[in-house]
Motif scaffolding. Structure first.
Motif, mmCIF file in Angstrom:
data_model
loop_
_atom_site.group_PDB
_atom_site.id
_atom_site.type_symbol
_atom_site.label_atom_id
_atom_site.label_comp_id
_atom_site.label_asym_id
_atom_site.label_seq_id
_atom_site.Cartn_x
_atom_site.Cartn_y
_atom_site.Cartn_z
ATOM 1 N N GLY A 1 6.103 39.175 42.538
ATOM 2 C CA GLY A 1 6.463 38.629 41.382
ATOM 3 C C GLY A 1 7.857 38.380 41.004
ATOM 4 O O GLY A 1 8.068 37.710 40.086
ATOM 5 N N GLN A 2 8.871 38.928 41.740
ATOM 6 C CA GLN A 2 10.091 38.437 41.783
ATOM 7 C C GLN A 2 10.651 37.180 42.196
ATOM 8 O O GLN A 2 10.181 36.734 42.972
ATOM 9 C CB GLN A 2 11.065 39.710 42.701
ATOM 10 N N PRO A 3 11.389 36.717 41.369
ATOM 11 C CA PRO A 3 11.996 35.241 41.827
ATOM 12 C C PRO A 3 12.657 35.349 43.052
ATOM 13 O O PRO A 3 13.689 36.401 43.460
ATOM 14 C CB PRO A 3 12.770 34.782 40.772
ATOM 15 N N VAL A 4 12.600 34.335 43.807
ATOM 16 C CA VAL A 4 13.433 34.106 45.198
ATOM 17 C C VAL A 4 14.763 33.338 44.598
ATOM 18 O O VAL A 4 14.795 32.317 43.849
ATOM 19 C CB VAL A 4 12.875 33.326 46.143
ATOM 20 N N THR A 5 15.947 34.020 45.085
ATOM 21 C CA THR A 5 17.154 33.661 44.573
ATOM 22 C C THR A 5 18.247 33.386 45.448
ATOM 23 O O THR A 5 18.028 33.684 46.769
ATOM 24 C CB THR A 5 17.702 34.926 43.423
ATOM 25 N N ALA A 6 19.262 32.848 44.994
ATOM 26 C CA ALA A 6 20.500 32.786 45.710
ATOM 27 C C ALA A 6 21.073 33.926 46.468
ATOM 28 O O ALA A 6 21.465 33.998 47.684
ATOM 29 C CB ALA A 6 21.467 32.028 45.070
ATOM 30 N N TYR B 1 22.479 37.254 51.030
ATOM 31 C CA TYR B 1 22.125 38.615 51.755
ATOM 32 C C TYR B 1 21.666 38.324 53.131
ATOM 33 O O TYR B 1 22.035 39.125 54.140
ATOM 34 C CB TYR B 1 21.175 39.402 50.918
ATOM 35 N N THR B 2 20.602 37.470 53.379
ATOM 36 C CA THR B 2 20.163 37.320 54.597
ATOM 37 C C THR B 2 21.174 36.808 55.618
ATOM 38 O O THR B 2 21.166 37.382 56.898
ATOM 39 C CB THR B 2 18.810 36.337 54.673
ATOM 40 N N ALA B 3 21.740 35.563 55.129
ATOM 41 C CA ALA B 3 22.755 35.053 56.093
ATOM 42 C C ALA B 3 24.003 36.294 56.483
ATOM 43 O O ALA B 3 24.490 36.212 57.594
ATOM 44 C CB ALA B 3 23.286 33.917 55.374
ATOM 45 N N LEU B 4 24.240 36.960 55.514
ATOM 46 C CA LEU B 4 25.254 37.896 56.040
ATOM 47 C C LEU B 4 24.713 38.844 56.819
ATOM 48 O O LEU B 4 25.519 39.371 57.702
ATOM 49 C CB LEU B 4 25.727 38.799 54.659
#
Length: 554
Positions: free
Chosen positions: A128-133, A138-141
C-alpha cells in the motif's frame, strides 16, 4: 565522439551476455529431475484450474535463469522478464516495438543529457505504500555500488559514476541521478545520448526496489539475502513462491496490483529442453511459449501447427545468425566478399529453416524501423567468388578455422553446407564445433578466422552492439572504418527515425562492401499458446506487459 566510443566498448559485457542468452536458447543447465510446478508434484495443474479451483498457467522456456535480484541484473532477457513480473521496469517495449510506460508513465528529454522519469501517480507497492522517486534513486545508487559490483548495467554514462561503473565506496548519492519531486527523477549523462538509447539501455533494465523494506540491509546482504527469491513487497503483478534456477519459478498473484488484480492465480515459468515443448503444448502441461525465450526445434514446427488445442504464431525476424570474419587474419576485402558470393543463402533458408526467416545484409533485419530494403543481399555467384579470389591472390592451400556453437544444431548443419560451397570455389575451411563458453573465450582472444553465432541486434537501438563489433582493434572483427565511425557518431545525437535509417544504411552498405561480418540468415521463430488461454499474445517484445489481463476461457 570519444565518450560515446568508450560507452560502446564498455557495452561488450552486456552484448556478450545477450549473445549467450540467445545462443543458449535451446539448452538448460542441470537435469530435469527436480519437481516441476504443474506436474502434480506441487498440487498444481495446467491452465484450467486445480483441485482448489485456481487458475494456473505454465510458460515453457528453454533459457536458464541466473537471478531474480534487480541489483545483479545482466543482459540476459530471461532474468529481466522473470524479475520484471515482481519489480516493474520503468519502461518496456510493446509488441509493436514502441516504448510503453510500466512503472513510469513518461520519460522525457530536457536536453541531450538530462532525462526526466515520472513515476505513475497510481503506482503503489503491494503493502500500500506509494512508489516514489526515493525508491528509484535508492535502487540506482545500489546498482552503482562497488561492493555489489554490477558492471553489466553500464551506469558509467551518468555524472558522478566512475568509468568503471561505480561510485566511491560508501557514497550516499549519485550526482547524475537525483530526485526532483516525490514522483520525478532526473538522470544526467556525461555525454549526449538519445532518448531512444536511454529508454532501451536504462529505463527497460532499471527495476525499482522498495527502499522502505530493504534499506537497512547492508550491501553484502543485498547480494545474497533470500528476500530477493521470495519478496513480500512488490510493484508488479506477481510474487515468487518457489524458485529453482535450473527448473522453474512459481508465482502467486499480487491481488493488490495497482494496474488491476491478475485473473490468473498462479503463474509458473518452467525451464525445459526444446525437445519437450511439443509434448508439453500437446498435453497442456505447457500453456504458452514465447519467441525468444522458448526455442522450439524447427523439426517440431509442423507438428505443433497441427495441434488442435494450440494457436501458433511467428515473431519478427530479430535473431541474426551472424558470421564474423577476423579481418586481421583474412585481410583482403575481396576474399571476404568471395566468401559471401560462394554461399547459397537462399537455399540454406529454404531447406534448413523451411523458409522461416529472411536473408538480409549487415546488422538490421526487416523488424527494425531503420531497415533499408534497397540494400540487396549479395547473390549466390560462385563464378564471381572464384574471380575475386583470383584477383586477390588467395592461397588455395590455406585452411581457415571456422568456429561454431555446437549447441546450435541448425547451424551445425548449415556450416557443413557453407564449407562445401566454399571448397567448390577454392576456400578450404576446417569446421571447429565447441560449446558456447569456449567459443566466447576464443572470440575474445581472436582465436578464429571465421566465427558464427546467433546474435540479436536490438531493433530500436542497435548502436552499442554495432559500434562494438566494428570498433577496430579489440573487437571480434578487428575492423574499423572512418565512414562508419562518422555515421555512428551522429546516431547518438538523434531520435529522428528517418535520420537514423539513413545513418544505419551507411553502416550496412559499408559492411556489405568490406564484409567484416555477414548474415547467414535471420530467424523467424515460432510461439504457441493454448486456446483456453485468453489475452496471451506471444511476441518478441511486450509479451508480459499486460499479463494481469490473461484469463482462462470458461
Amino acid at each position: 565522439m570519444k565518450n560515446k566510443n568508450t560507452m560502446a566498448k564498455r557495452c561488450v559485457s552486456l552484448a556478450l551476455a545477450t549473445v549467450m542468452a540467445l545462443s543458449l536458447a535451446g539448452c538448460k543447465a542441470g537435469g530435469n529431475d527436480a519437481p516441476q510446478p504443474g506436474s502434480g508434484t506441487t498440487g498444481q495443474t495446467q491452465a484450467g484450474g486445480s483441485a482448489a479451483g485456481e487458475k494456473i498457467v505454465n510458460i515453457g522456456v528453454t533459457n536458464t535463469l541466473n537471478t531474480l535480484n534487480p541489483l545483479l541484473m545482466d543482459g540476459m532477457e530471461m532474468n529481466k522478464y522473470a524479475t520484471g513480473l515482481m519489480f516493474l521496469p520503468l519502461m518496456e517495449l510493446d509488441g509493436d516495438m514502441n516504448f510503453e510506460g510500466m512503472l513510469a508513465d513518461s520519460v522525457t528529454a530536457e536536453d541531450d543529457r538530462n532525462f526526466l522519469v515520472h513515476i505513475d501517480d497510481k503506482a503503489v507497492w503491494s503493502d500500500g505504500q506509494p512508489v516514489t522517486a526515493d525508491d528509484v534513486v535508492y535502487t540506482a545508487l545500489r546498482i552503482c555500488s562497488p561492493t555489489i559490483g554490477n558492471m553489466a548495467m553500464m551506469y558509467y554514462v551518468f555524472e558522478g559514476v566512475g568509468d568503471d561503473g561505480f561510485v566511491a565506496e560508501g557514497a550516499d548519492h549519485v550526482e547524475g541521478i537525483t530526485k526532483v519531486d516525490d514522483k520525478t527523477v532526473r538522470f544526467t549523462t556525461k555525454a549526449p545520448m538519445s532518448l531512444i538509447t536511454f529508454n532501451s539501455s536504462y529505463a527497460r533494465y532499471l527495476m525499482t526496489l522498495p527502499k522502505h523494506v530493504i534499506e537497512n540491509m547492508s550491501e553484502q546482504e543485498l547480494m545474497s539475502d533470500p528476500w530477493f527469491n521470495r519478496p513480500d513487497v512488490v510493484s508488479g503483478p506477481y510474487k515468487v513462491t518457489e524458485f529453482d534456477r535450473d527448473h522453474y519459478v512459481s508465482y502467486e498473484a499480487n491481488k493488490d496490483y495497482w494496474k488491476g488484480a491478475p485473473k490468473i492465480d498462479r503463474l509458473n515459468i518452467k525451464i525445459v529442453e526444446g525437445s519437450q515443448l511439443y509434448a508439453g503444448l500437446k498435453s497442456g502441461e505447457i500453456d504458452v511459449t514465447q519467441n525468444t525465450l522458448s526455442a522450439i526445434p524447427l523439426e517440431d514446427y509442423e507438428s505443433i501447427q497441427a495441434l488442435e488445442n494450440v494457436t501458433t504464431s511467428f515473431g519478427e525476424p530479430i535473431t541474426n545468425q551472424s558470421v564474423f570474419i577476423n579481418t586481421t587474419s583474412i585481410t583482403d576485402a575481396r576474399v571476404r566478399q568471395a566468401m559471401v558470393y560462394a554461399i547459397d543463402r537462399g537455399q540454406i533458408l529454404e531447406q534448413l529453416l523451411k523458409g522461416y526467416g529472411e536473408v538480409s545484409e549487415g546488422f538490421l533485419s526487416s523488424a527494425s524501423p531503420y531497415f533499408d530494403d534497397t540494400i540487396t543481399p549479395l547473390p549466390y555467384d560462385p563464378e564471381k567468388a572464384k574471380s575475386l579470389l583470383e584477383e586477390s591472390g588467395w592461397d588455395r592451400n590455406r585452411t581457415i578455422k571456422f568456429s561454431i556453437n555446437s549447441d546450435d544444431s541448425t547451424f551445425v548443419n548449415a556450416a557443413s553446407v557453407i564449407a562445401a560451397q566454399w571448397a567448390s570455389v577454392g576456400i578450404k575451411a576446417e569446421i571447429q564445433t565447441m560449446d558456447i563458453n569456449t567459443l566466447m573465450a576464443n572470440a575474445a582472444k581472436g582465436d578464429f578466422d571465421v566465427m558464427a553465432i546467433q546474435y540479436t541486434y536490438p531493433p530500436v537501438d542497435p548502436y552499442a552492439d554495432v559500434a562494438w563489433l566494428l570498433g577496430g582493434e579489440g573487437s571480434w572483427t578487428g575492423y574499423g572504418n572512418d565512414k562508419i565511425n562518422e555515421a555512428l557518431s551522429k546516431v547518438s545525437l538523434t531520435d529522428d527515425v528517418g535520420q537514423l535509417k539513413e545513418l544505419y544504411s551507411i553502416v550496412d552498405r559499408q559492411v556489405q562492401e568490406d564484409v567484416p561480418m555477414f548474415s547467414a540468415y535471420i530467424i523467424k521463430t515460432m510461439a504457441g499458446v493454448n486456446k483456453r488461454l485468453v489475452g496471451a499474445r506471444p511476441s518478441v517484445y511486450g509479451f508480459l506487459n499486460h499479463v494481469e489481463q490473461w484469463d482462462i476461457a470458461q
